[in-house]
Design a protein around this motif. Structure first.
Motif, PDB file in Angstrom:
ATOM      1  N   ALA A 132      -6.614 -76.021   6.274  1.00 49.05           N
ATOM      2  CA  ALA A 132      -6.105 -77.340   5.865  1.00 49.05           C
ATOM      3  C   ALA A 132      -5.909 -77.450   4.349  1.00 49.05           C
ATOM      4  CB  ALA A 132      -7.061 -78.428   6.351  1.00 49.05           C
ATOM      5  N   TYR A 133      -6.758 -76.749   3.589  1.00 45.87           N
ATOM      6  CA  TYR A 133      -6.715 -76.892   2.120  1.00 45.87           C
ATOM      7  C   TYR A 133      -6.198 -75.636   1.420  1.00 45.87           C
ATOM      8  CZ  TYR A 133      -9.608 -80.808   3.453  1.00 45.87           C
ATOM      9  OH  TYR A 133     -10.060 -81.943   4.065  1.00 45.87           O
ATOM     10  N   GLU A 146     -12.931 -88.696   9.553  1.00 48.24           N
ATOM     11  CA  GLU A 146     -12.319 -88.905   8.244  1.00 48.24           C
ATOM     12  C   GLU A 146     -11.901 -90.338   7.992  1.00 48.24           C
ATOM     13  OE1 GLU A 146     -12.827 -87.266   5.993  1.00 48.24           O
ATOM     14  OE2 GLU A 146     -12.839 -85.174   6.501  1.00 48.24           O
ATOM     15  N   GLY A 182      -2.272 -84.167  14.630  1.00 46.86           N
ATOM     16  CA  GLY A 182      -3.263 -83.781  13.633  1.00 46.86           C
ATOM     17  C   GLY A 182      -3.825 -82.417  13.993  1.00 46.86           C
ATOM     18  N   SER A 183      -4.433 -81.745  13.010  1.00 49.98           N
ATOM     19  CA  SER A 183      -5.058 -80.480  13.381  1.00 49.98           C
ATOM     20  C   SER A 183      -6.325 -80.756  14.181  1.00 49.98           C
ATOM     21  CB  SER A 183      -5.293 -79.580  12.167  1.00 49.98           C
ATOM     22  OG  SER A 183      -6.236 -80.128  11.331  1.00 49.98           O
ATOM     23  N   THR A 184      -6.765 -82.004  14.230  1.00 50.14           N
ATOM     24  CA  THR A 184      -7.919 -82.369  15.068  1.00 50.14           C
ATOM     25  C   THR A 184      -7.618 -82.095  16.542  1.00 50.14           C
ATOM     26  OG1 THR A 184      -8.555 -84.036  13.457  1.00 50.14           O
ATOM     27  CG2 THR A 184      -9.457 -84.298  15.667  1.00 50.14           C
ATOM     28  N   THR A 196      -2.343 -78.751   8.407  1.00 46.72           N
ATOM     29  CA  THR A 196      -2.085 -80.169   8.665  1.00 46.72           C
ATOM     30  C   THR A 196      -1.269 -80.801   7.537  1.00 46.72           C
ATOM     31  OG1 THR A 196      -3.141 -82.347   8.808  1.00 46.72           O
ATOM     32  CG2 THR A 196      -4.435 -80.626   7.751  1.00 46.72           C
ATOM     33  N   ASP A 248      -9.351 -72.523   9.840  1.00 49.97           N
ATOM     34  CA  ASP A 248      -8.881 -73.862   9.493  1.00 49.97           C
ATOM     35  C   ASP A 248      -8.469 -73.820   8.024  1.00 49.97           C
ATOM     36  OD1 ASP A 248      -8.559 -76.524   8.857  1.00 49.97           O
ATOM     37  OD2 ASP A 248     -10.219 -77.208  10.117  1.00 49.97           O
ATOM     38  N   TYR A 290     -16.631 -81.050  13.123  1.00 47.48           N
ATOM     39  CA  TYR A 290     -16.741 -79.954  14.100  1.00 47.48           C
ATOM     40  C   TYR A 290     -17.809 -80.221  15.174  1.00 47.48           C
ATOM     41  CZ  TYR A 290     -13.848 -76.950  10.994  1.00 47.48           C
ATOM     42  OH  TYR A 290     -12.859 -76.426  10.219  1.00 47.48           O
ATOM     43  N   ARG A 328      -0.128 -88.052  11.431  1.00 53.19           N
ATOM     44  CA  ARG A 328      -0.965 -87.395  12.442  1.00 53.19           C
ATOM     45  C   ARG A 328      -0.336 -86.119  12.986  1.00 53.19           C
ATOM     46  NH1 ARG A 328      -4.321 -87.186  11.200  1.00 53.19           N
ATOM     47  NH2 ARG A 328      -5.532 -86.741  13.063  1.00 53.19           N
ATOM     48  N   LEU A 329       0.063 -85.232  12.108  1.00 52.13           N
ATOM     49  CA  LEU A 329       0.640 -83.978  12.570  1.00 52.13           C
ATOM     50  C   LEU A 329      -0.030 -82.760  11.968  1.00 52.13           C
ATOM     51  CD1 LEU A 329       4.522 -84.148  12.795  1.00 52.13           C
ATOM     52  CD2 LEU A 329       2.848 -84.312  14.596  1.00 52.13           C
ATOM     53  N   ASN A 353     -14.308 -77.384   3.528  1.00 50.98           N
ATOM     54  CA  ASN A 353     -14.687 -78.786   3.475  1.00 50.98           C
ATOM     55  C   ASN A 353     -16.123 -78.800   3.974  1.00 50.98           C
ATOM     56  OD1 ASN A 353     -15.173 -81.450   4.013  1.00 50.98           O
ATOM     57  ND2 ASN A 353     -13.425 -81.786   5.374  1.00 50.98           N
ATOM     58  N   TYR A 391     -17.562 -78.594   8.101  1.00 50.47           N
ATOM     59  CA  TYR A 391     -16.829 -79.868   8.227  1.00 50.47           C
ATOM     60  C   TYR A 391     -17.520 -80.730   9.289  1.00 50.47           C
ATOM     61  CZ  TYR A 391     -12.759 -82.822   9.552  1.00 50.47           C
ATOM     62  OH  TYR A 391     -11.912 -83.850   9.862  1.00 50.47           O
ATOM     63  N   SER A 404      -1.752 -83.756   6.733  1.00 48.10           N
ATOM     64  CA  SER A 404      -2.695 -84.688   6.090  1.00 48.10           C
ATOM     65  C   SER A 404      -3.079 -84.221   4.695  1.00 48.10           C
ATOM     66  CB  SER A 404      -3.978 -84.820   6.918  1.00 48.10           C
ATOM     67  OG  SER A 404      -3.684 -85.226   8.224  1.00 48.10           O
ATOM     68  N   LYS A 405      -3.354 -82.931   4.542  1.00 49.97           N
ATOM     69  CA  LYS A 405      -3.844 -82.451   3.244  1.00 49.97           C
ATOM     70  C   LYS A 405      -2.789 -81.677   2.465  1.00 49.97           C
ATOM     71  CE  LYS A 405      -7.354 -84.386   4.728  1.00 49.97           C
ATOM     72  NZ  LYS A 405      -8.667 -84.859   4.446  1.00 49.97           N
ATOM     73  N   THR A 439     -13.434 -72.223   7.637  1.00 54.48           N
ATOM     74  CA  THR A 439     -12.648 -73.202   6.874  1.00 54.48           C
ATOM     75  C   THR A 439     -12.527 -72.703   5.446  1.00 54.48           C
ATOM     76  OG1 THR A 439     -13.737 -74.849   8.227  1.00 54.48           O
ATOM     77  CG2 THR A 439     -12.479 -75.673   6.359  1.00 54.48           C
TER      78      THR A 439
HETATM   79  N1  PMP Z   1      -9.827 -79.597   9.211  1.00 53.09           N
HETATM   80  C1  PMP Z   1     -10.384 -79.901   8.050  1.00 53.09           C
HETATM   81  C2  PMP Z   1     -11.178 -78.868   7.335  1.00 53.09           C
HETATM   82  C3  PMP Z   1     -10.255 -81.182   7.527  1.00 53.09           C
HETATM   83  O1  PMP Z   1     -10.852 -81.497   6.379  1.00 53.09           O
HETATM   84  C4  PMP Z   1      -9.492 -82.142   8.239  1.00 53.09           C
HETATM   85  C5  PMP Z   1      -9.267 -83.538   7.724  1.00 53.09           C
HETATM   86  N2  PMP Z   1     -10.246 -84.043   6.951  1.00 53.09           N
HETATM   87  C6  PMP Z   1      -8.950 -81.780   9.449  1.00 53.09           C
HETATM   88  C7  PMP Z   1      -9.130 -80.492   9.907  1.00 53.09           C
HETATM   89  C8  PMP Z   1      -8.214 -82.755  10.316  1.00 53.09           C
HETATM   90  O2  PMP Z   1      -6.983 -83.071   9.858  1.00 53.09           O
HETATM   91  P1  PMP Z   1      -5.941 -83.933  10.673  1.00 53.09           P
HETATM   92  O3  PMP Z   1      -5.741 -85.191   9.892  1.00 53.09           O
HETATM   93  O4  PMP Z   1      -4.719 -83.093  10.718  1.00 53.09           O
HETATM   94  O5  PMP Z   1      -6.470 -84.189  12.061  1.00 53.09           O
END
Ligand code: PMP
Length: 386
Positions: free
Chosen positions: A190-191, A4, A99-101, A211, A188, A132, A222-223, A168, A129, A213-214, A164
């Motif tokens: 995230a959205y 990302e 991050g969720s990463t 996350t 996942d 992955y 980064r959480l 994404n 995504y 992040s979104k 997801t």
């Molecule tokens: N999962 C999805 C579907 C995402 O789009 C993203 C970020 N683009 C993440 C996980 C990772 O998010 P993070 O910044 O928490 O690592």
């Protein structure tokens, strides 16, 4: 570049107001800078000060499965999910990650059988995504390996499917597709927040990833957090993070706790008073406006197409809303085969469909950049004709 934060080109710096009209517009990554004005407006409400003596220990709460999870952050996660109603937090273990990463990798580790002779297959329905496959395979683990598109997966034996939703890159709501014994699901989400999609149910899956992040836009903090039903899985995920980074930054967790608190407060209070002070209302308004502008530009140009989404009842907003995904899954119609290169020729950086296991006629475009960049993008897009 498939992570990302990859990519080159001119971005708009913090506080920078003006973008020259011939700038390269970088919409390749999913950097959520769109939310900066909201947090600027929150001012001191979302500011924290950490004295030098605080947060020095490795430990947060040694009685918890996830012993490096800050109690304040855990409390605000539960409060936010309760307000929004997007996920069940009852009888769950919360695992915090960088991050969720990091949590995604912890989940792969926790769900892989430790005594198998072959690595377990990891699949996700295309378009998936782009991180992955790369994150799954970059260390060539003996525990798990990327096995591609879940729609075409036909191997025997156990597997992990990543679901997801909303997806994404294309923004559609999803369910698992393999649907046979021996599989474990990672959701996942995230959205799965009201600015992007109608919240049609309180999700209740085995392992769900979120996350900041979104949800709030604080990608730099980064959480992420996982809601996990099974104690043994939560323990193994915690072990992964212990071995990987001996926990997760407490400074970040305290900041995120304050951010989540400010967010929830903004919506709890405005439930009774002013609507637009609520973060999710603010986010929803901007996303709706941007999607309208993008659809108008695509219409004026005549060279592209976009997915169509069905409206649905959002349990949080208590009204019917339309999906406004964080990414536009744009297709170049007609002769153009490589949409990414085509747009690059117009100084618009996007991510090719091939990174998502799809046709290069598609690109993914971030909808979360700063206003100036987004405005320039739709102006430029509408002036491209065949
Ligand atoms: N999962 C999805 C579907 C995402 O789009 C993203 C970020 N683009 C993440 C996980 C990772 O998010 P993070 O910044 O928490 O690592």
């Amino acid at each position: 570049l498939v992570t990302e934060n990859g990519g080159v080109g001119v971005g708009v710096g913090d506080g920078q107001k003006f973008l020259p009209s011939d700038s390269v517009i970088n919409l390749d990554h999913g950097d959520p800078t769109m939310y900066e004005p909201f947090w600027r407006k929150m001012g001191d409400k979302a500011t924290i000060v950490i004295p030098g003596w605080q947060c020095m220990s490795y430990f947060s709460d040694i009685n918890k499965v996830c012993w490096f999870l800050e109690p304040d952050f855990a409390q605000e996660i539960i409060r936010l999910h309760k307000l929004v109603g997007n996920a069940n937090t009852e009888d769950r273990y919360i695992v915090v990650g960088t991050g969720s990463t990091q949590l995604f990798q912890a989940a792969l580790y926790a769900l892989s059988p430790s005594n198998a002779t072959d690595p377990i297959s990891v699949v996700s329905a295309a378009p998936y995504y782009s991180s992955y496959p790369s994150v799954t395979d970059f260390l060539k683990s003996g525990l798990y390996r990327w096995a591609g598109d879940a729609y075409t997966f036909d191997e025997e034996g156990p597997y992990i499917e990543l679901v997801t939703s909303p997806n994404n890159p294309d923004g559609f709501s999803r369910e698992s597709v393999v649907k046979r014994g021996g599989g474990t699901l990672v959701h996942d989400l995230a959205y799965y927040w009201p600015q992007y999609t109608p919240l049609t149910s309180m999700t209740d899956h085995e392992l769900m990833l979120f996350t900041v992040s979104k949800s709030t836009g604080h990608a730099g903090t980064r959480l992420g957090w996982a809601l996990v039903k099974d104690k043994a899985v939560a323990k193994k995920m915690t072990k992964y993070i212990e071995l990987n980074t001996i926990g997760v930054s407490k400074d970040s967790q305290l900041r995120a706790a304050k951010i989540l608190k400010t967010l929830t407060d903004s919506c709890e209070i405005t439930e009774k008073t002013d609507h637009t002070e609520c973060f999710f209302e603010y986010g929803h308004l901007i996303m709706a406006e941007r999607w309208q502008q993008l659809r108008d530009a695509v219409k004026r140009s005549g060279v592209f197409s976009l997915p169509q989404f069905s409206p649905d009842f959002c349990n949080y907003k208590r009204t019917v809303t339309e999906p406004h995904p964080a990414f536009a899954w744009l297709r170049c119609e007609g002769e153009v085969q490589d949409c990414e290169s085509f747009l690059k020729g117009h100084k618009i950086l996007t991510r090719s469909g091939r990174h998502f296991g799809e046709d290069p006629k598609y690109v993914r475009v971030s909808m979360l950049d700063r206003n100036e960049a987004f405005k320039l993008f739709v102006e430029r897009l509408s002036s491209i004709h065949s």
